[in-house]
Design a protein around this motif. Structure first.
Motif: not given
Length: 426
Positions: A1-15, A208-220, A244-245
Motif C-alpha cells: 500500500m502506498e504510504r500517505l503519512g499524516v493528514g486531515i479531512g479537508w472541509r471548506p470551513e477550515i480550508a 459520551e452522554r448517558d452511557g452512549v458514545w456519540h461519534d460526533t467528529h465535532a469534539h477534540p 476527521e473533523r
C-alpha cells in the motif's frame, strides 16, 4: 500500500487552516461534496504542492441489500481520476432501503451474518470491477447491535478481505465507540483483523452522554481514542493516519495541535509488532449471494430503518432504548444537515430554535426518501401547504425560496397545492 503519512479531512470551513498546516502529507475529501472539473481553489493549491487527495464516499451503501448503483460508482470513479487519487474509500454500512424507499442520511451497521457477508462481498466485487483504483472500506460506529449475529467483527472483516481482496480503513474512534455502545474490545478486533490489508486509519473525537458514545467528529480527540491508535501502532506501521473533523471547528492552533498529537503517537510507536502472514485471497470462484439472501437482508434492514425514521415498531430482538436514541440522533442530524445545505431556512423561520422545532415536527413520520437538498424542498413545501409560517412576510420569502429552487416537479396533489399557494402569496 502506498504510504500517505499524516493528514486531515479537508472541509471548506477550515480550508485556509489546512493549507497552513506544517508537514501536511495528504487530505481526504467527502467524495459527494466535490466536482472534479470545479475543484475549490484550496484543493487545487494543495495538489499543486504535491499533497495527495483521497475521495471518501458516504452514499454507496455497499452493505445494503441492493446491488450498487452504477451511477454512484461512476461518480466515485470520476472523482478518483479527477483527483489523481491512489485509492477511494467507502463504508461497511447500509444507508437506504428500496422497499419501502427510505434514506437514513447516516451510516447504519450491517448484521454480521452469513447472508449479510455474502451480499456485502458480492457488492464489493461489483464496486471493485467498476472503480479505476483500489477500494478500501471503513468499519463504522454503531449505537445498536443486530440480534442473532453469527460472526464477530474480526471474523466478519477477515472473511470480507479474504473473499474480495478489499483493503481496510480502520477508524480507531469507531472501535472506541463500539466498545462503549456494544461492548466490543478494540484490542480483540485489532488482534483478529488482517492488518496487512490496512490502507489507512481514521482518528476523530466524540462525546459520551448517558452511557452512549456519540461519534460526533465535532469534539477534540480524547486520550482514550489516541490510546486505541497507540495499540494499533504497536501491531503495524499504518500507511496513513488522518484526523476527521466535521463540525464545531476549533481555532487553527488547536487543529494543528491535534494533528501534532496524532503524529506523535504514530512516531512513538517504534517498530511495528509481528503481523500475521499476508492474507491470501481464496482461490475458489466467488459464489453469488443469491436472491434469497438479499431478500432476507432487505426485510431486516427495512424493518430497522423504518423504526428509526418512520416511527414503526422496533423489530424483535433490538434494544428499544438504543433504537430510540439512534432515531433521535438521526432526526437531529437530518435537521442540522438540511440547515447547512439550505442556510436560508432558519433565517426565514425566525432563527435556529424555531427552525429546529418546525423541522423536527415535519420529520416525525415523514422519512427522507431522497437526498438532503430534496428534503429541504419537501420541508418548505410541507410548510407552505399548511399556510406556514404564520407571518405573511416570512411566508412570501419561503415561497420565493421554494420557487427558485424547486424547478420542474411531477404533477401531483401536493405540487398543485403549492402552486396555488404560490399564487396566493404573491
Amino acid at each position: 500500500m502506498e504510504r500517505l503519512g499524516v493528514g486531515i479531512g479537508w472541509r471548506p470551513e477550515i480550508a485556509d487552516a489546512v493549507e497552513r498546516l506544517d508537514g501536511l502529507d495528504w487530505v481526504e475529501v467527502v467524495a459527494e461534496n466535490v466536482c472534479p472539473g470545479h475543484l475549490p481553489e484550496s484543493l487545487v493549491r494543495l495538489r499543486e504542492r504535491g499533497v495527495r487527495v483521497v475521495p471518501h464516499g458516504v452514499s454507496l451503501g455497499l452493505g445494503g441489500a441492493d446491488r450498487p448503483d452504477p451511477a454512484k460508482l461512476a461518480a466515485l470513479g470520476e472523482r478518483a481520476v479527477g483527483l489523481g487519487a491512489p485509492l477511494v474509500t467507502e463504508h461497511i454500512a447500509f444507508v437506504r432501503t428500496s422497499s419501502p424507499l427510505l434514506e437514513a442520511g447516516h451510516l447504519l451497521p450491517v448484521p454480521r451474518t452469513r447472508d449479510a457477508l455474502a451480499v456485502l462481498c458480492e457488492n464489493v466485487r461489483i464496486a471493485q470491477d467498476a472503480l479505476p483504483v483500489p477500494l478500501a472500506l471503513e468499519n463504522i460506529a454503531a449505537l445498536v447491535s443486530w440480534p442473532g449475529e453469527e460472526l464477530t467483527e474480526g471474523q466478519f472483516l477477515t472473511e470480507l478481505v479474504e473473499r474480495t481482496g478489499v483493503r481496510l480503513l480502520i477508524d480507531v474512534a469507531n472501535l472506541h465507540t463500539n466498545r462503549v455502545n456494544r461492548g466490543e474490545d478494540p484490542a480483540a478486533v485489532l488482534d483478529a483483523v488482517p492488518l496487512e490489508a490496512l490502507a489507512y486509519v481514521h482518528v476523530a473525537g466524540g462525546v459520551e452522554r448517558d452511557g452512549v458514545w456519540h461519534d460526533t467528529h465535532a469534539h477534540p480527540v480524547p486520550p482514550v481514542v489516541l490510546d486505541v491508535l497507540a495499540r494499533l501502532r504497536e501491531r503495524v506501521d499504518p500507511p496513513g493516519v488522518l484526523l476527521e473533523r466535521d463540525d464545531d471547528f476549533p481555532p487553527e492552533a488547536e487543529l494543528a495541535a491535534e494533528v501534532a498529537r496524532i503524529r506523535a503517537v504514530v512516531d512513538a510507536g517504534g517498530p511495528p509488532g509481528t503481523v500475521r502472514q499476508r492474507v491470501v485471497l481464496r482461490e475458489e470462484p466467488p459464489t453469488p449471494a443469491g436472491e434469497a439472501a438479499r431478500t432476507r437482508l432487505a426485510l431486516g434492514q427495512a424493518a430497522l430503518l423504518s423504526a428509526l425514521v418512520a416511527g414503526t415498531p422496533v423489530p424483535e430482538g433490538f434494544d428499544r432504548r438504543r433504537v430510540g436514541v439512534q432515531a433521535r440522533a438521526l432526526a437531529a442530524k437530518r435537521a442540522s444537515v438540511v440547515a447547512k445545505v439550505a442556510p436560508e431556512l432558519p433565517a426565514i423561520l425566525g432563527g435556529p430554535a424555531a427552525y429546529r422545532t418546525a423541522f423536527l415536527g415535519y420529520a416525525r413520520g415523514r422519512p427522507m426518501t431522497a437526498g438532503y437538498r430534496r428534503d429541504a424542498l419537501d420541508f418548505a413545501e410541507h410548510l407552505l401547504v399548511r399556510d406556514l409560517p404564520a407571518d405573511p412576510a416570512a411566508r412570501r420569502r419561503l415561497t420565493a425560496w421554494w420557487r427558485e429552487r424547486a424547478g420542474a416537479r411531477p404533477r401531483g396533489r401536493v405540487a398543485r397545492w403549492a402552486r396555488a399557494l404560490v399564487g396566493r402569496t404573491r
